[in-house]
Design a protein around this motif. Structure first.
Motif, PDB file in Angstrom:
ATOM      1  N   ASP A 190       3.017   4.461   3.633  1.00 61.02           N
ATOM      2  CA  ASP A 190       3.285   3.296   2.792  1.00 61.02           C
ATOM      3  C   ASP A 190       4.531   2.542   3.248  1.00 61.02           C
ATOM      4  OD1 ASP A 190       1.114   3.961   1.331  1.00 61.02           O
ATOM      5  OD2 ASP A 190       2.209   4.784  -0.377  1.00 61.02           O
ATOM      6  N   VAL A 191       5.542   3.263   3.743  1.00 58.51           N
ATOM      7  CA  VAL A 191       6.856   2.653   3.965  1.00 58.51           C
ATOM      8  C   VAL A 191       7.020   2.156   5.399  1.00 58.51           C
ATOM      9  CG1 VAL A 191       9.335   3.066   3.908  1.00 58.51           C
ATOM     10  CG2 VAL A 191       7.875   4.043   2.146  1.00 58.51           C
ATOM     11  N   ALA A 192       7.040   3.092   6.362  1.00 55.55           N
ATOM     12  CA  ALA A 192       7.388   2.727   7.730  1.00 55.55           C
ATOM     13  C   ALA A 192       6.245   2.035   8.455  1.00 55.55           C
ATOM     14  CB  ALA A 192       7.818   3.973   8.500  1.00 55.55           C
ATOM     15  N   ALA A 193       5.003   2.421   8.143  1.00 54.53           N
ATOM     16  CA  ALA A 193       3.876   1.854   8.888  1.00 54.53           C
ATOM     17  C   ALA A 193       3.791   0.341   8.706  1.00 54.53           C
ATOM     18  CB  ALA A 193       2.578   2.522   8.440  1.00 54.53           C
ATOM     19  N   HIS A 194       4.170  -0.149   7.530  1.00 54.50           N
ATOM     20  CA  HIS A 194       4.130  -1.594   7.293  1.00 54.50           C
ATOM     21  C   HIS A 194       5.092  -2.313   8.237  1.00 54.50           C
ATOM     22  CE1 HIS A 194       3.799  -5.337   5.028  1.00 54.50           C
ATOM     23  NE2 HIS A 194       5.125  -5.406   5.074  1.00 54.50           N
ATOM     24  N   ARG A 195       6.303  -1.786   8.402  1.00 59.13           N
ATOM     25  CA  ARG A 195       7.296  -2.423   9.277  1.00 59.13           C
ATOM     26  C   ARG A 195       6.832  -2.384  10.740  1.00 59.13           C
ATOM     27  NH1 ARG A 195      10.338  -4.264   4.962  1.00 59.13           N
ATOM     28  NH2 ARG A 195      11.221  -2.550   3.734  1.00 59.13           N
ATOM     29  N   LEU A 196       6.411  -1.212  11.183  1.00 54.39           N
ATOM     30  CA  LEU A 196       6.032  -1.067  12.584  1.00 54.39           C
ATOM     31  C   LEU A 196       4.790  -1.895  12.917  1.00 54.39           C
ATOM     32  CD1 LEU A 196       6.654   2.781  13.038  1.00 54.39           C
ATOM     33  CD2 LEU A 196       8.104   0.884  13.790  1.00 54.39           C
ATOM     34  N   THR A 197       3.857  -1.973  11.991  1.00 52.19           N
ATOM     35  CA  THR A 197       2.671  -2.803  12.231  1.00 52.19           C
ATOM     36  C   THR A 197       3.061  -4.268  12.391  1.00 52.19           C
ATOM     37  OG1 THR A 197       1.253  -1.278  11.011  1.00 52.19           O
ATOM     38  CG2 THR A 197       0.466  -3.530  11.259  1.00 52.19           C
ATOM     39  N   THR A 287      -0.547  -5.074   5.055  1.00 52.77           N
ATOM     40  CA  THR A 287      -0.485  -4.299   6.298  1.00 52.77           C
ATOM     41  C   THR A 287      -1.864  -4.193   6.928  1.00 52.77           C
ATOM     42  OG1 THR A 287       1.404  -3.020   5.492  1.00 52.77           O
ATOM     43  CG2 THR A 287       0.141  -2.065   7.290  1.00 52.77           C
ATOM     44  N   ASN A 288      -2.864  -3.915   6.121  1.00 57.87           N
ATOM     45  CA  ASN A 288      -4.226  -3.812   6.656  1.00 57.87           C
ATOM     46  C   ASN A 288      -4.722  -5.154   7.207  1.00 57.87           C
ATOM     47  OD1 ASN A 288      -4.457  -1.090   6.134  1.00 57.87           O
ATOM     48  ND2 ASN A 288      -5.400  -1.376   4.123  1.00 57.87           N
ATOM     49  N   ILE A 289      -4.330  -6.253   6.559  1.00 60.93           N
ATOM     50  CA  ILE A 289      -4.732  -7.569   7.062  1.00 60.93           C
ATOM     51  C   ILE A 289      -4.092  -7.825   8.427  1.00 60.93           C
ATOM     52  CG2 ILE A 289      -4.503 -10.059   6.666  1.00 60.93           C
ATOM     53  CD1 ILE A 289      -4.844  -9.448   3.663  1.00 60.93           C
ATOM     54  N   MET A 290      -2.803  -7.448   8.575  1.00 61.20           N
ATOM     55  CA  MET A 290      -2.163  -7.619   9.884  1.00 61.20           C
ATOM     56  C   MET A 290      -2.863  -6.793  10.955  1.00 61.20           C
ATOM     57  SD  MET A 290       1.953  -7.854   9.215  1.00 61.20           S
ATOM     58  CE  MET A 290       2.061  -6.284   8.359  1.00 61.20           C
ATOM     59  N   ARG A 291      -3.331  -5.607  10.590  1.00 62.27           N
ATOM     60  CA  ARG A 291      -3.959  -4.736  11.573  1.00 62.27           C
ATOM     61  C   ARG A 291      -5.374  -5.191  11.936  1.00 62.27           C
ATOM     62  NH1 ARG A 291      -2.403   1.057   8.784  1.00 62.27           N
ATOM     63  NH2 ARG A 291      -0.284   1.239   9.602  1.00 62.27           N
ATOM     64  N   TYR A 292      -6.126  -5.513  10.899  1.00 61.44           N
ATOM     65  CA  TYR A 292      -7.566  -5.676  11.106  1.00 61.44           C
ATOM     66  C   TYR A 292      -8.062  -7.112  10.988  1.00 61.44           C
ATOM     67  CZ  TYR A 292      -7.041  -0.710  10.060  1.00 61.44           C
ATOM     68  OH  TYR A 292      -6.635   0.594  10.059  1.00 61.44           O
ATOM     69  N   ALA A 293      -7.214  -8.028  10.511  1.00 58.84           N
ATOM     70  CA  ALA A 293      -7.687  -9.413  10.304  1.00 58.84           C
ATOM     71  C   ALA A 293      -6.565 -10.393  10.610  1.00 58.84           C
ATOM     72  CB  ALA A 293      -8.193  -9.592   8.877  1.00 58.84           C
ATOM     73  N   GLU A 294      -6.021 -10.336  11.844  1.00 55.36           N
ATOM     74  CA  GLU A 294      -4.915 -11.210  12.219  1.00 55.36           C
ATOM     75  C   GLU A 294      -5.360 -12.674  12.136  1.00 55.36           C
ATOM     76  OE1 GLU A 294      -1.767 -11.887  15.913  1.00 55.36           O
ATOM     77  OE2 GLU A 294      -3.660 -10.811  16.226  1.00 55.36           O
ATOM     78  N   GLY A 295      -4.495 -13.464  11.523  1.00 55.50           N
ATOM     79  CA  GLY A 295      -4.771 -14.889  11.403  1.00 55.50           C
ATOM     80  C   GLY A 295      -5.660 -15.257  10.241  1.00 55.50           C
TER      81      GLY A 295
END
Length: 730
Positions: A190-197, A287-295
């Motif tokens: 929940d915490v670090a993965a959002h920043r690194l993504t 976070t999931n949108i940044m990973r799987y649905a950029e833009g």
């Protein structure tokens, strides 16, 4: 037939009763001064055989055993001087019914026996008054048997539950470690993965487009987000929770870091725990949108209503930017958190994009107390003592001996006597809750009784009355010492009863000479048993206090071991974070400060891979949970049910923990909704379940809960079960 074969332990009591009957057959007539007659021998044998069979199955079939015991008593009609097995069997099988059946069933059974015997007495020629007196005396005995049986039933379940809790105590530490592992597994995600993504996505976009301005912004973002990721991981390493400060402002700031997101919200303020959960939902969705649905075009909507808040994050689809970096735990962990808070979370395709929607309650339900009709077991037993006192005293009044004057011959003195007897018995109902005031009230009634006798308003001998009723004062003196040993009454309780009793005995018609001196001597004589009773009460209170202290010490030791196991598990996970994901995050920050954007993306991606590897490497299996209220959450998770706790959690007595866990294990099914309430005077549990609760479930559940002094209610469609378990009076 194997289940009806008697066990060896079941033979002891029937054999003892038959032996006593054999010995009493020649001794009974001698005791009563009647000539021995061999003619009733066959009747005595029939009574003994029926009583033996009844007592043999008093545990396995208590209702049938009680019926046979009543039959044995009916067979002994006319053999009162030689046949004792029947009445003894009735008492013992009544006790067996109370111990092995619920309170309502046993009370109805005992009351039916008392009423049946009274009707039988009237049928055999007794007057209505004599039958009523017999019913009261039998009711007193039945009330005493019921109270003792209920106490025995509670002692049995307490002993069994305490043994079960002790036997499972070794599993408490491994279970605490597994629970801590499961809780912490969601935190890095929940915490670090959002920043690194965010670093991976922004750095990748800048590298692809080769735009200097975009590159400069990506480097600046990488420095800022990387430092925040390091801080977040440091907070996890020192085991602090990062989202305590989350509120509407924090959610606004989170969304503001994504300029392309359209944001709507109508919630002016939210409770801190609800705001923290809303923050997690929005962060995970973005976070999931940044990973799987950029833009993708994204909308975040937060709407508040009366007692609820709705969170919706919707996108219209896009290209995956870092789709291989997810750990696969985000939405599942969020769903568990939302359901534990009493809400609901849905996530799935919506057109060409994806939709996450959650609905959360913003106010906790008040923690209810005991059900309106429920009375704690100890108080019920005290009220059974009231029945005993009333039955003995009123029965004796209705069945006077032939030599004594009838106390009910005159209407007014008779009604006054009945009122005094009733008032004198009622303080027993507060024997545990307020023993001192109850004793004071009983002594005040005795003094008023003496005054009425001196004025000629009652015709009962005060000395005889006191000797017949003073066990009430003995019980209250014991209660003062046993349940309120540190109150202001102390030794004054037995001394006051001795003084009043001496006056009552000194006022008797058989006392000649100086009544004051006689009262003083009689008070000293009464003081001996009263002091012994008071001392026994103090010893029992001291023993109870030592047991409570030992149980508390044992529970604290168990909790210390569990906390130690959880702490070691936290340190192990923190060490893994320090050596893996945090190191890559620090390297990403250093690379960003040096302007090496390609290395920034590489280190951030490596940090996400390390984080995923750490999370996926954590063992998910946990040992069987110990029988405790806290383990109900694990039980609900295993059965895909939602559970939340209301009220302030606190350590409960081991029997209550075990019974609550067993009730939950019986009730919680897949998809159930469970609410566990810590109330001031006990524990409540409400389970909404499918399929509906059937008789095969409710019967053993009621038996389990009733043995612990609790109650079970079922709604009309049989899908909602409510369990109430009171804490025993200490």
């Amino acid at each position: 037939m194997g289940q009806w074969a008697p066990a060896r332990r079941d033979l002891r009591v029937p054999a003892a009763v038959v032996l006593a009957q054999v010995l009493w057959w020649p001794l009974g007539p001698w005791w009563f001064g009647v000539a021995l007659d061999a003619r009733p021998l066959s009747g005595v044998c029939a009574v003994a055989v029926v009583a033996f069979g009844a007592l043999l199955y008093r545990r396995r079939a208590p209702e049938l055993a009680l019926l046979c015991a009543v039959l044995a008593t009916a067979l002994s009609e006319g053999l009162a001087t030689v046949a004792v097995a029947g009445p003894v069997a009735v008492v013992l099988t009544s006790y067996g019914l109370v111990v092995h059946r619920t309170a309502v069933v046993s009370a109805v059974g005992v009351a039916a026996v008392v009423l049946g015997l009274a009707v039988a007495a009237a049928f055999h020629g007794a007057s209505l008054r004599a039958a009523a007196g017999a019913a009261l005396l039998l009711g007193a005995v039945g009330g005493a048997v019921w109270a003792v049986g209920r106490l025995g039933r509670r002692i049995r379940v307490d002993r069994d539950a305490a043994a079960a809790f002790r036997s499972a105590s070794d599993a408490l530490a491994p279970f605490a470690a597994a629970e801590e592992r499961r809780r912490l597994a969601a935190e890095p995600h929940d915490v670090a993965a959002h920043r690194l993504t965010a670093i991976v996505v922004s750095a990748g976009a800048a590298l692809r487009l080769a735009d200097p301005a975009l590159r400069e912004g990506a480097v600046e973002h990488a420095v800022h987000a990387g430092r925040q990721a390091v801080e977040d991981l440091d907070r996890l390493v020192v085991l602090a929770e990062p989202d305590h400060e989350a509120g509407i402002a924090a959610i606004d700031a989170l969304v503001a870091r994504h300029p392309s997101v359209r944001y709507e919200h109508t919630a002016a303020a939210l409770p801190p725990d609800v705001a923290g959960l809303v923050y997690r939902i929005v962060r995970e969705a973005l976070t999931n949108i940044m990973r799987y649905a950029e833009g993708a075009a994204t909308m975040v909507r937060i709407a508040a209503g009366d007692g609820w808040v709705s969170v919706e994050v919707l996108d219209d689809g896009g290209a995956p930017a870092a789709g291989d970096l997810g750990a696969g735990r985000g939405l599942a962990g969020l769903r568990a958190r939302v359901e534990a808070a009493g809400g609901r979370l849905e996530a799935g395709p919506a057109g060409s994009g994806w939709r996450v929607h959650a609905r959360l309650p913003t106010s906790s339900d008040p923690a209810p107390g005991a059900p309106a009709l429920h009375v704690a077991g100890g108080v019920i037993r005290d009220r059974a003592l009231v029945v005993l006192a009333l039955g003995l005293s009123m029965g004796a009044v209705l069945l006077p001996s032939g030599d004594d004057p009838d106390p009910l011959a005159a209407p007014v003195p008779g009604m006054l006597l009945v009122a005094l007897l009733t008032l004198h018995a009622l303080p027993l109902a507060w024997r545990r809750l307020a023993p001192g005031p109850a004793l004071s009230a009983a002594l005040a009634i005795l003094l008023a009784w003496l005054g009425c006798t001196a004025a000629g308003w009652t015709r009962r001998d005060p000395a005889e009355t006191f000797l017949w009723c003073w066990w009430v004062e003995l019980a209250l003196v014991y209660a003062v010492a046993a349940y309120r040993p540190a109150n202001r009454y102390g030794l004054g309780a037995p001394l006051a009863v001795a003084a009043v009793g001496g006056v009552a005995l000194g006022a008797g018609p058989d006392i000649t000479g100086n009544r004051i001196a006689a009262s003083a001597v009689l008070a000293v004589i009464l003081g001996a048993p009263l002091m012994v009773t008071w001392l026994v009460g103090r010893l029992v209170a001291a023993r109870r206090s030592r047991q409570a202290a030992a149980e508390q010490h044992e529970r604290e030791a168990l909790l210390r071991r569990a906390e130690s196991a959880a702490r070691h598990e936290r340190l192990r996970i923190a060490d893994g974070l320090r050596r893996s994901a945090r190191g890559h995050a620090v390297s990403a920050v250093a690379a960003a400060e040096a302007g090496r954007l390609d290395e920034v993306a590489k280190e951030a991606r490596a940090g996400l891979h390390a984080l995923r590897k750490l999370l996926q490497g954590l063992p998910e299996d946990s040992p069987d949970p110990p029988p405790a209220v806290a383990a109900l959450a694990d039980l609900a998770a295993r059965r895909r049910s939602s559970l939340r706790y209301l009220g302030a959690p606190r350590p409960l007595p081991a029997p209550l923990e075990v019974v609550a866990h067993r009730a939950g294990a019986a009730l919680i099914t897949d998809g159930a909704t469970v609410v566990v309430t810590y109330a001031d005077n006990g524990l409540g549990m409400e389970v909404r379940r499918r399929p509906p609760a059937g008789r095969d479930l409710m019967r053993p559940l009621r038996h389990l809960v009733d043995a612990a002094g609790g109650s079970v209610t079922l709604d009309t469609d049989r899908t909602t079960v409510r369990v109430w378990l009171p804490e025993a009076l200490r």
